[in-house]
Design a protein around this motif. Structure first.
Motif, PDB file in Angstrom:
ATOM      1  N   PHE A   1       0.802  -1.221   0.000  1.00  9.43           N
ATOM      2  CA  PHE A   1       0.000   0.000   0.000  1.00  9.43           C
ATOM      3  C   PHE A   1       0.845   1.286   0.000  1.00  9.43           C
ATOM      4  O   PHE A   1       0.537   2.229  -0.706  1.00  9.43           O
ATOM      5  CB  PHE A   1      -0.941   0.009   1.212  1.00  9.43           C
TER       6      PHE A   1
ATOM      7  N   THR B   1       1.038   4.189  -3.395  1.00  8.82           N
ATOM      8  CA  THR B   1       0.165   5.310  -3.041  1.00  8.82           C
ATOM      9  C   THR B   1       0.947   6.614  -2.963  1.00  8.82           C
ATOM     10  O   THR B   1       0.498   7.657  -3.466  1.00  8.82           O
ATOM     11  CB  THR B   1      -0.540   5.031  -1.702  1.00  8.82           C
TER      12      THR B   1
ATOM     13  N   TRP C   1       0.388  10.047  -5.455  1.00  2.00           N
ATOM     14  CA  TRP C   1      -0.164  11.294  -4.914  1.00  2.00           C
ATOM     15  C   TRP C   1       0.875  12.282  -4.419  1.00  2.00           C
ATOM     16  O   TRP C   1       0.554  13.444  -4.152  1.00  2.00           O
ATOM     17  CB  TRP C   1      -1.180  10.973  -3.818  1.00  2.00           C
TER      18      TRP C   1
ATOM     19  N   CYS D   1       1.846   8.761   3.278  1.00  5.56           N
ATOM     20  CA  CYS D   1       0.616   8.082   3.690  1.00  5.56           C
ATOM     21  C   CYS D   1       0.162   8.496   5.080  1.00  5.56           C
ATOM     22  O   CYS D   1      -1.033   8.425   5.387  1.00  5.56           O
ATOM     23  CB  CYS D   1       0.801   6.568   3.641  1.00  5.56           C
TER      24      CYS D   1
ATOM     25  N   ARG E   1     -11.520   3.068  -0.169  1.00  5.74           N
ATOM     26  CA  ARG E   1     -10.779   2.554  -1.316  1.00  5.74           C
ATOM     27  C   ARG E   1     -10.490   1.062  -1.207  1.00  5.74           C
ATOM     28  O   ARG E   1     -10.500   0.344  -2.204  1.00  5.74           O
ATOM     29  CB  ARG E   1      -9.457   3.331  -1.428  1.00  5.74           C
TER      30      ARG E   1
END
Length: 533
Positions: free
Chosen positions: A158, A162, A166, A170, A181
């Motif tokens: 994850f 991610t 972005w 996180c 999500r």
């Protein structure tokens, strides 16, 4: 060098941008007998982020664009514009991590098996620790995901990807985005299921998954998505009612004081002035505000809007069968690439030589940062090296490369974006009922291609009706939209907007906001977090 030429056009509707939203609007308006002029700053390509770039006979997307929509109205329009050139393609995408492939969406039992005995043991210990001693003050994406899967699985599957997409840590993303999500995956359920199946007690391959089955096939234009928008452009021009003016960027959009518009666009061919009763803008809201005259009072808010940029490095590689996936998510911190597209798997016709392949490495970045500013040759060399690191190709077989930069690919949903968008929207709607904002950047919405088209469709209905019949700001969807369901089969109860009935197909598109990550914002001194958007 001669003087720049000046041209004046008088049309019913002036349109900014020849992407899916702008071309959909232009096509439908000319079909209804209205005259249009569309300006597009790119000198060569229409389609915006959905264009298809050609390099030495190879065609590749700016990201992959499946043609799937639950709205029959959108599907029918695709078929009308491009009736004979769709092909059916199998859908396959996987996650890559440390030399192994994992199903997407993640199947927990498969993941544990691929990780090996020792790492699986560490992952399970980490998971059990998180279940026994969960974080009671869940604030961030990291907190939520670690509670669900344990620190180790979170870091593997994850965190890396991610943060690549972005551009923010996180532990600064709000937790509720993760909750929306990551659906339907139970690690304990997967383990129990795996044990049952090993004993022959359960042959149902659910792997702990509760979510809907993903689409196994999708339709795709045989020469890429740009084929759709090139056809739309050609139909607009062939109608005799429309012009598409390439290589011209918006210079100014000014109210004529009578409810209409005077738009100027500049390009190497000179200045084009377009006088129109209505204006449709798919330009980024920040750019539009700066180009309007008089400047909106909300320009300050528009200037605060932010964007995530994107570049594709296409490599032309000897060898037709590199891997079967349409695309692969790269969950590996050793490389900067976030996703790899295999364009032969999208359509073999995009590759001119059957002994060759074309792959696209996608890098998520901000305009002006280190990646964005690298020379093209250096980016091709980086992409080649990273594919070698990943073990996905032999660098000696890379014959050439090309780089395409896509600015403002993703509107950023920071803690202030909603207020900034609302301020501009409210001012423009109140002052200028003949100005229509459409599409991803025009509305600062993380829209899919079909959602962008629907905003244009409903804006055209408003123009033809002479009033705002539909509120296009209701058009959006959650992230499952392209993951499951039947094409064109979505049905919803008829809705009403401003006293008018909305068709079932239009109502299918009037849905919730598509989820994207937002930063954590403190509510008060207690430290509780809220979602800003």
């Amino acid at each position: 060098m001669g003087e720049a030429q000046s041209q004046v056009l008088n049309v019913d509707v002036a349109i900014i941008g020849a992407g899916p939203a702008g071309l959909t609007a232009g096509y439908l308006l000319t079909k209804a007998g209205k005259s249009v002029a569309i300006i597009e700053k790119d000198e060569t390509y229409v389609g915006g982020i959905s264009r298809t770039v050609e390099h030495e006979g190879y065609r590749f997307d700016i990201g992959g664009h499946r043609f799937f929509s639950k709205s029959k109205q959108v599907v029918d329009l695709w078929n009308e514009i491009l009736p004979d050139d769709f092909i059916e393609r199998p859908r396959m995408s996987r996650i890559y991590y440390e030399g192994k492939f994992y199903s997407y969406p993640l199947r927990a039992f498969e993941a544990l098996r691929n990780l090996g005995l020792w790492r699986s043991t560490v992952c399970m210990a980490s998971y059990l620790w998180a279940r026994v001693f969960p974080n009671r003050n869940v604030r961030s994406f990291e907190d939520w995901t670690t509670n669900q899967f344990g620190k180790k699985l979170y870091s593997i599957f994850f965190k890396t990807y991610t943060e690549k997409v972005w551009g923010m840590p996180c532990d600064e993303m709000s937790a509720d985005w993760a909750a929306q999500r990551i659906k339907g995956l139970s690690l304990m359920g997967a383990v129990v299921d795996g044990v049952k199946r090993s004993l022959g007690l359960n042959k149902k391959p659910n792997d702990g998954m509760q979510a809907k089955t993903l689409l196994e096939n999708f339709r795709y234009p045989r020469l890429g998505p740009g084929m759709m928008w090139e056809a739309a452009r050609d139909k607009i021009i062939a109608s005799g009612k429309g012009q598409v003016i390439m290589g011209h960027a918006l210079d100014q959009l000014a109210s004529d004081g009578r409810g209409g518009w005077r738009m100027t666009a500049k390009g190497e061919g000179g200045i084009v002035t377009i006088e129109a009763d209505h204006a449709i803008s798919s330009a980024p809201m920040r750019q539009l505000a700066r180009r309007m005259h008089p400047l909106p009072q909300s320009t300050f808010h528009a200037n605060e809007l932010k964007y995530r940029d994107f570049l594709t490095v296409a490599l032309m590689v000897e060898g037709e069968d590199l891997f079967p996936d349409n695309w692969i998510y790269i969950h590996d911190s050793k490389v900067k690439v976030g996703r790899v597209q295999n364009f032969r798997s999208w359509s073999p016709e995009m590759i001119p030589d059957e002994k060759m392949a074309c792959v696209g490495l996608e890098y998520f970045c901000f305009e002006g940062d280190g990646l964005w500013s690298m020379e093209d040759d250096d980016l091709v060399a980086l992409a080649t090296k990273e594919m070698e690191i990943l073990g996905l190709l032999d660098p000696a077989k890379v014959k050439s490369g090309a780089v395409v930069r896509q600015e403002k690919a993703y509107p950023v949903y920071d803690e202030d974006y909603a207020a900034n968008v609302a301020a501009m929207r409210e001012e423009l709607e109140a002052k200028y009922p003949t100005l229509h904002l459409v599409g991803r950047n025009g509305m600062h919405r993380y829209n899919n291609q079909d959602h962008a088209m629907m905003t244009a469709m409903l804006s055209v209905e408003n123009i033809l009706a002479g009033e705002r019949v539909y509120d296009i700001w209701c058009v959006n969807e959650d992230a499952e939209y392209h993951e499951a369901g039947d094409e064109g089969a979505e049905r919803a109860l008829p809705a009403r907007e401003n006293g008018r009935e909305v068709s079932e197909d239009q109502a299918a598109a009037l849905n919730s906001m598509r989820d994207v990550p937002t930063r954590i914002v403190e509510d008060d001194d207690s430290g509780d977090a809220r979602r800003a958007a």
